[in-house]
Design a protein around this motif. Sequence first.
Motif, mmCIF file in Angstrom:
data_model
loop_
_atom_site.group_PDB
_atom_site.id
_atom_site.type_symbol
_atom_site.label_atom_id
_atom_site.label_comp_id
_atom_site.label_asym_id
_atom_site.label_seq_id
_atom_site.Cartn_x
_atom_site.Cartn_y
_atom_site.Cartn_z
ATOM 1 N N PRO A 130 29.307 45.297 41.028
ATOM 2 C CA PRO A 130 28.787 44.665 42.033
ATOM 3 C C PRO A 130 29.581 44.334 43.150
ATOM 4 N N TRP A 131 30.798 43.854 42.864
ATOM 5 C CA TRP A 131 31.837 43.683 43.854
ATOM 6 C C TRP A 131 32.492 44.860 44.482
ATOM 7 N N GLY A 132 32.291 46.060 44.332
ATOM 8 C CA GLY A 132 32.830 47.098 44.936
ATOM 9 C C GLY A 132 34.234 47.703 44.146
ATOM 10 N N GLU A 133 33.955 47.551 42.864
ATOM 11 C CA GLU A 133 35.095 48.268 42.167
ATOM 12 C C GLU A 133 34.570 48.950 40.857
ATOM 13 N N ARG A 134 35.365 49.978 40.480
ATOM 14 C CA ARG A 134 35.052 50.621 39.269
ATOM 15 C C ARG A 134 36.004 50.157 38.285
ATOM 16 N N VAL A 135 35.197 49.535 37.224
ATOM 17 C CA VAL A 135 36.347 48.750 35.915
ATOM 18 C C VAL A 135 35.797 49.314 34.955
ATOM 19 N N ALA A 136 37.149 49.113 34.031
ATOM 20 C CA ALA A 136 36.982 49.288 32.547
ATOM 21 C C ALA A 136 38.021 48.370 31.983
ATOM 22 N N MET A 137 37.534 48.070 30.331
ATOM 23 C CA MET A 137 38.443 47.175 29.776
ATOM 24 C C MET A 137 38.981 47.984 28.382
ATOM 25 N N VAL A 138 40.368 48.056 28.336
ATOM 26 C CA VAL A 138 40.977 48.525 27.274
ATOM 27 C C VAL A 138 41.784 47.450 26.626
ATOM 28 N N SER A 139 42.281 47.693 25.232
ATOM 29 C CA SER A 139 43.072 46.744 24.641
ATOM 30 C C SER A 139 44.377 47.507 24.472
ATOM 31 N N ASP A 140 45.467 46.736 24.452
ATOM 32 C CA ASP A 140 46.686 47.068 24.013
ATOM 33 C C ASP A 140 47.049 47.222 22.744
ATOM 34 N N PRO A 141 47.773 47.849 21.978
ATOM 35 C CA PRO A 141 48.005 47.688 20.474
ATOM 36 C C PRO A 141 47.905 46.352 19.780
ATOM 37 N N PHE A 142 48.062 45.463 20.615
ATOM 38 C CA PHE A 142 48.153 44.109 19.907
ATOM 39 C C PHE A 142 46.777 43.315 19.977
ATOM 40 N N GLY A 143 45.873 43.733 20.821
ATOM 41 C CA GLY A 143 44.722 43.456 21.078
ATOM 42 C C GLY A 143 44.566 42.488 22.584
ATOM 43 N N THR A 144 45.655 42.659 23.010
ATOM 44 C CA THR A 144 45.610 41.918 24.595
ATOM 45 C C THR A 144 44.588 42.786 25.304
ATOM 46 N N ARG A 145 43.837 42.255 26.176
ATOM 47 C CA ARG A 145 42.615 42.896 26.942
ATOM 48 C C ARG A 145 43.362 43.368 28.244
ATOM 49 N N VAL A 146 43.095 44.511 28.734
ATOM 50 C CA VAL A 146 43.782 45.065 30.011
ATOM 51 C C VAL A 146 42.532 45.520 30.610
ATOM 52 N N ARG A 147 42.128 45.102 31.827
ATOM 53 C CA ARG A 147 41.232 45.459 32.646
ATOM 54 C C ARG A 147 41.773 46.557 33.676
ATOM 55 N N LEU A 148 41.054 47.645 33.834
ATOM 56 C CA LEU A 148 41.442 48.941 34.667
ATOM 57 C C LEU A 148 40.587 48.848 35.927
ATOM 58 N N ALA A 149 41.146 48.956 37.182
ATOM 59 C CA ALA A 149 40.059 49.070 37.962
ATOM 60 C C ALA A 149 40.630 50.299 39.323
ATOM 61 N N THR A 150 39.382 50.665 39.977
ATOM 62 C CA THR A 150 39.857 51.359 41.072
ATOM 63 C C THR A 150 38.415 50.880 42.230
ATOM 64 N N ARG A 151 39.240 50.822 43.372
ATOM 65 C CA ARG A 151 38.289 50.354 44.537
ATOM 66 C C ARG A 151 37.295 51.391 44.694
ATOM 67 N N ILE A 152 35.868 50.991 45.149
ATOM 68 C CA ILE A 152 35.020 52.117 45.530
ATOM 69 C C ILE A 152 34.866 52.043 46.966
ATOM 70 N N ASP A 153 34.460 53.126 47.578
ATOM 71 C CA ASP A 153 34.322 53.093 49.008
ATOM 72 C C ASP A 153 32.971 53.647 49.198
ATOM 73 N N PRO A 154 32.130 53.185 50.065
ATOM 74 C CA PRO A 154 32.289 51.925 50.600
ATOM 75 C C PRO A 154 32.034 50.689 49.924
ATOM 76 N N GLN A 155 32.791 49.552 50.216
ATOM 77 C CA GLN A 155 32.613 48.194 49.678
ATOM 78 C C GLN A 155 31.145 47.834 49.633
ATOM 79 N N PRO A 156 30.713 46.816 48.948
ATOM 80 C CA PRO A 156 29.152 46.698 48.848
ATOM 81 C C PRO A 156 29.140 45.559 50.146
ATOM 82 N N GLU A 157 27.868 45.705 50.914
ATOM 83 C CA GLU A 157 27.668 44.898 51.967
ATOM 84 C C GLU A 157 27.629 43.302 51.640
ATOM 85 N N GLU A 158 28.044 42.291 52.148
ATOM 86 C CA GLU A 158 27.803 40.828 52.132
ATOM 87 C C GLU A 158 26.510 40.458 52.488
ATOM 88 N N GLU A 159 25.961 39.659 51.622
ATOM 89 C CA GLU A 159 24.554 39.269 52.163
ATOM 90 C C GLU A 159 24.576 38.136 52.889
#
Length: 127
Positions: free
Chosen positions: A98-127
């Motif tokens: 909802p904040w204007g990014e496309r996000v995923a989460m993966v795990s490294d080989p040891f269990g550390t969480r890694v968030r991956l993101a790409t900005r989406i155009d256009p960004q959502p409008e502020e209310e």
Amino acid sequence: MIESGFPIVEVPDMDAAMRFYHDALGTAVVYRYPVEGDPVFVTLQAGASQLGLGLAENATAGEGAGMLLWFYLDDVDQATAALEAAGYLVIEPPDDSPWGERVAMVSDPFGTRVRLATRIDPQPEEE
């Protein structure tokens, strides 16, 4: 006063860490110690940021470890698919936030969480 900082991920297996952070995510090695032989510390360039990997025999990670890494990518869908095809755990598949990014989460080989993101155009409008 702090001038700068960067995260260092302690890992029990440098080869596995390098396959994930360097090979799969495409970072560049800017420093390694020692220069010859098996490294015990590596600094990786991740876009405009740097990430350290430090060999630590008893390093622990995983859910509840209190750390999340976040990387912005050109194409989160492609990167997540490539990581999954390489055998890495996808915790959350890519989804529009909802904040204007496309996000995923993966795990490294040891269990550390890694968030991956790409900005989406256009960004959502502020209310």
